[in-house]
Write an enzyme that holds these catalytic residues in place. Structure first.
Site, PDB file in Angstrom:
ATOM      1  N   MET A 127       1.760  -8.712   6.288  1.00 27.57           N
ATOM      2  CA  MET A 127       0.866  -7.951   5.647  1.00 27.57           C
ATOM      3  C   MET A 127       1.319  -6.872   4.821  1.00 27.57           C
ATOM      4  SD  MET A 127      -2.399  -6.022   7.139  1.00 27.57           S
ATOM      5  CE  MET A 127      -3.349  -7.142   7.297  1.00 27.57           C
ATOM      6  N   CYS A 128       0.968  -6.676   3.800  1.00 27.99           N
ATOM      7  CA  CYS A 128       1.157  -5.699   2.901  1.00 27.99           C
ATOM      8  C   CYS A 128      -0.265  -4.881   2.363  1.00 27.99           C
ATOM      9  CB  CYS A 128       2.086  -5.683   1.881  1.00 27.99           C
ATOM     10  SG  CYS A 128       1.660  -6.987   0.382  1.00 27.99           S
ATOM     11  N   TYR A 129      -0.236  -4.400   1.242  1.00 26.66           N
ATOM     12  CA  TYR A 129      -1.327  -3.702   0.678  1.00 26.66           C
ATOM     13  C   TYR A 129      -2.260  -4.810   0.047  1.00 26.66           C
ATOM     14  CZ  TYR A 129       1.386   0.433   0.969  1.00 26.66           C
ATOM     15  OH  TYR A 129       2.321   1.646   1.502  1.00 26.66           O
ATOM     16  N   PHE A 148      -3.776  -5.914   3.280  1.00 26.85           N
ATOM     17  CA  PHE A 148      -4.590  -4.952   4.108  1.00 26.85           C
ATOM     18  C   PHE A 148      -6.058  -5.044   3.224  1.00 26.85           C
ATOM     19  CE2 PHE A 148      -6.276  -0.960   5.468  1.00 26.85           C
ATOM     20  CZ  PHE A 148      -6.555  -1.111   6.667  1.00 26.85           C
TER      21      PHE A 148
END
Length: 110
Positions: free
Chosen positions: A66-68, A95
């Site tokens: 997961m990233c932004y 996220f």
């Protein structure tokens, strides 16, 4: 798996909630963002914690990155595949999508 796969927030949460699931959610956002809010039970993956992850997680365990917003996670997911992890997924929407679905997060109070 020679390349990572994409996974939706709902699919990822479902995979993580399975009773016998060994799936691991890793969050690659910066330390400040991770500290402010992150998914429950997420592992904060940084350059400094990569070796620790490789020592703690079996290469056969599913890893969800997961990233932004779901962009940076793709490169990190491919990197994990290249390191020998066999089932790696990039979380579509990152996220922000996780938060929009109102899935469990740990938030700093203050």
């Amino acid at each position: 798996m020679e390349q990572f796969e994409h996974i939706s927030v709902d699919q990822a949460y479902s995979l993580l909630q399975q009773e016998d699931s060994l799936a691991v959610l890793v969050d690659i956002r910066d330390p400040q963002s991770f500290g402010l809010a992150h998914p429950e039970n997420a592992y904060h993956l940084t350059n400094d914690t990569m070796v620790e992850l490789m020592n703690q997680v079996d290469f056969e365990q599913p890893v969800i990155v997961m990233c932004y917003h779901g962009i940076s996670s793709q490169g990190a997911a491919q990197y994990l595949i290249n390191q020998g992890f066999e089932a790696v997924y990039s979380l579509d929407g990152g996220f922000e999508a996780w938060r929009r679905q109102a899935l469990p997060i740990i938030q700093q109070i203050g």
